[in-house]
Design a protein around this motif. Sequence first.
Motif, PDB file in Angstrom:
ATOM      1  N   THR A 293      22.165  -6.806   1.056  1.00  0.00           N
ATOM      2  CA  THR A 293      22.651  -7.819   0.112  1.00  0.00           C
ATOM      3  C   THR A 293      21.693  -7.984  -1.059  1.00  0.00           C
ATOM      4  O   THR A 293      22.116  -8.072  -2.222  1.00  0.00           O
ATOM      5  N   LEU A 294      20.388  -8.017  -0.779  1.00  0.00           N
ATOM      6  CA  LEU A 294      19.409  -8.129  -1.869  1.00  0.00           C
ATOM      7  C   LEU A 294      19.459  -6.907  -2.786  1.00  0.00           C
ATOM      8  O   LEU A 294      19.324  -7.029  -4.014  1.00  0.00           O
ATOM      9  N   LEU A 295      19.642  -5.720  -2.201  1.00  0.00           N
ATOM     10  CA  LEU A 295      19.761  -4.513  -3.026  1.00  0.00           C
ATOM     11  C   LEU A 295      21.003  -4.586  -3.922  1.00  0.00           C
ATOM     12  O   LEU A 295      20.950  -4.219  -5.108  1.00  0.00           O
ATOM     13  N   TRP A 296      22.093  -5.066  -3.355  1.00  0.00           N
ATOM     14  CA  TRP A 296      23.330  -5.214  -4.150  1.00  0.00           C
ATOM     15  C   TRP A 296      23.108  -6.222  -5.291  1.00  0.00           C
ATOM     16  O   TRP A 296      23.573  -5.998  -6.409  1.00  0.00           O
ATOM     17  N   GLU A 297      22.424  -7.307  -4.990  1.00  0.00           N
ATOM     18  CA  GLU A 297      22.163  -8.310  -6.029  1.00  0.00           C
ATOM     19  C   GLU A 297      21.259  -7.764  -7.128  1.00  0.00           C
ATOM     20  O   GLU A 297      21.446  -8.083  -8.315  1.00  0.00           O
ATOM     21  N   ASP A 298      20.302  -6.907  -6.757  1.00  0.00           N
ATOM     22  CA  ASP A 298      19.439  -6.301  -7.776  1.00  0.00           C
ATOM     23  C   ASP A 298      20.229  -5.347  -8.665  1.00  0.00           C
ATOM     24  O   ASP A 298      20.006  -5.277  -9.876  1.00  0.00           O
ATOM     25  N   GLN A 299      21.139  -4.602  -8.066  1.00  0.00           N
ATOM     26  CA  GLN A 299      21.927  -3.630  -8.844  1.00  0.00           C
ATOM     27  C   GLN A 299      22.942  -4.314  -9.750  1.00  0.00           C
ATOM     28  O   GLN A 299      23.163  -3.874 -10.879  1.00  0.00           O
ATOM     29  N   THR A 300      23.576  -5.367  -9.253  1.00  0.00           N
ATOM     30  CA  THR A 300      24.624  -6.034 -10.034  1.00  0.00           C
ATOM     31  C   THR A 300      24.105  -7.208 -10.843  1.00  0.00           C
ATOM     32  O   THR A 300      24.840  -7.758 -11.677  1.00  0.00           O
ATOM     33  N   GLU A 301      22.845  -7.618 -10.562  1.00  0.00           N
ATOM     34  CA  GLU A 301      22.227  -8.729 -11.282  1.00  0.00           C
ATOM     35  C   GLU A 301      23.031 -10.022 -11.131  1.00  0.00           C
ATOM     36  O   GLU A 301      23.197 -10.795 -12.073  1.00  0.00           O
ATOM     37  N   LYS A 302      23.546 -10.254  -9.937  1.00  0.00           N
ATOM     38  CA  LYS A 302      24.224 -11.517  -9.625  1.00  0.00           C
ATOM     39  C   LYS A 302      24.177 -11.725  -8.114  1.00  0.00           C
ATOM     40  O   LYS A 302      23.919 -10.794  -7.342  1.00  0.00           O
ATOM     41  N   SER A 303      24.424 -12.995  -7.706  1.00  0.00           N
ATOM     42  CA  SER A 303      24.343 -13.343  -6.294  1.00  0.00           C
ATOM     43  C   SER A 303      25.587 -12.861  -5.561  1.00  0.00           C
ATOM     44  O   SER A 303      26.698 -12.867  -6.107  1.00  0.00           O
ATOM     45  N   PHE A 304      25.382 -12.463  -4.305  1.00  0.00           N
ATOM     46  CA  PHE A 304      26.495 -12.075  -3.441  1.00  0.00           C
ATOM     47  C   PHE A 304      27.009 -13.335  -2.748  1.00  0.00           C
ATOM     48  O   PHE A 304      26.357 -13.884  -1.845  1.00  0.00           O
TER      49      PHE A 304
END
Length: 595
Positions: free
Chosen positions: A448-459
């Motif tokens: 989830t943190l990796l996804w948030e870093d890539q998309t620059e928004k909270s999951f």
Amino acid sequence: MLEIGSPTSLCFRTNTTCNALLQELQKIWVDIGESDAEKDRMLMELEKECLEIYRRKVDEAANSKAQLHQSLVSIEAEIASIMASLGVLNIHSPIKEKGSKSLKEKLAYVRPLLEELRLQKEERVKQFVDVKAQIEKMRGEISGYNKATMIGSLTLDDDQDLTLRKLNEYQTHLRSLQKEKADRLNKVLDYVNEVHCLCGVLGVDFCQTVSEVHPSLHRTNHEQSTNISDETLDGLQQMIEKLKTERRLRFQKLKDVVESLLELWNLMDTPQEERMRFARVSCVVRSSESDVTEPNILSTETIEQVSAEVDRFNKLKSSRMKELVMKRRSELEDLCRMAHIEPDTSTSLEKSTALIDSGLVDPSELLANIEAQINRIKEEAHSRKEIIDRIDRWLSACEEENWLEEYNQDENRYSAGRGGHVNLKHAERARVTVNKIPSMVDNLIKKTLLWEDQTEKSFLYDGVRLVSILEDYKLTRKQQEEEKKRYRDQKKMQDLLLNRRESIYGSKPSPRRSTSVRKANGYSGNVSMPPTPRRNSAGAANSDVMMTPRSYSGQNGYFKEVRKLSTAPLNFVAIPKEDSASTYTYSEPDSPLHN
């Protein structure tokens, strides 16, 4: 005896005859009475006339010999010329044999030979003319020249090389031209077939198309051969490129129109019977340009028919716009619910209905806005799919944990009744799954943190940040582990007190039921129970969304029963079996288990 016909015999006969005639002449002169002088004069005249006759005959014979010799030399020269042109060697010549034969005999020998050589030359010339005619014809077909331009090159010179070697060279050249013609003809036929296929797909007149390149490509009579010149090949290549460009443009145009038609069909819930009218062109969307080979599928008539159908549905759509907006909004909410994403409230059903009824917003613009939201949600759901799958596995593991807790609380779980062995195996698998829950949560947090870093928004999961939910879940589970440890310490203390009482009183007192003690693997009511997240129901209200542990911090410190976080306790299967040996335990007044 003299041989008759020999020169000596002929001379003897001549002398005898002359003497007899002279004797008869002298007798006549005697009878006449000629004088001796007159006789001598007349004899001199007679001798002179004889010499002239002999001389004339000799001259005639010499001329005849010279003519025969000249004829023989001319024939020999012609024979040598023909032999040289034909490449014939070592023919025996009678002229070289001096004194062996007379001139007439030599002429009688060489004249048939000359006639034979002339026939050979004539036949060889015919072969050369035929080969050269075919060569010029092939050149004319390859180059595209007229037949009239080839007439001047078909004559042969007398001194031309007519040897078999030269004839073989011409024949080899002819075969190479024949092969080139065959290759060109095959190439022209391939091009014509490709033009035919393209014309069939585009619905274009094939005869007119190839006739623009060259009339012979679509022959109405068999006398006119197919033109295979470079100009024709280049014209066919250019025509194919032109048709392919037209096919590409029409394919893209038809594909765009068909995609619009399919969207309108799905939007309007068009029945299958009505869609069957355009089933032939609907496959264009799933096909590539080169795969479209059905006749007339890219014709202007077909494109116009599909475009007219799209226009008809657009008019029908405008009359049902409100219904379509409601339908697409419902689809948007379904997508958001499946992806656990909060939908945009600006286009909710209530607001959309109010905006359309008030006339403040064009329904088509509102529909386009909803369509854009649907596309955005689909893209985001695709990027969230891996994390959502991990959440589902985590929730399934938590459900297994709940089942295992209920199973451990069942006093008859080890009975030999029906299904006991099945539940026992299920419990073993559940224990393995439950032991993986901490690693599942840690990996899920990392993803989830990796996804948030890539998309620059909270999951967000149903409006709540997933990382916060998982961190609170870990904190609650840690607290529960501490509760479990305190419970074990209390139980050990109780066992120690019981052993001391036995040593003092000598016998084990009758156990009394403690109101604060549950079954061996259970816990008392004042022990904190960890939450178990659960899947959201289809139509959860705003109060039923997933709440973080912090949201529940003021509500008795525990999770209430919701679809996302339940109050079912975690399973503590790791408790040693000896800790659950007795069914009931005592509780000292100072014990934390005392009510």
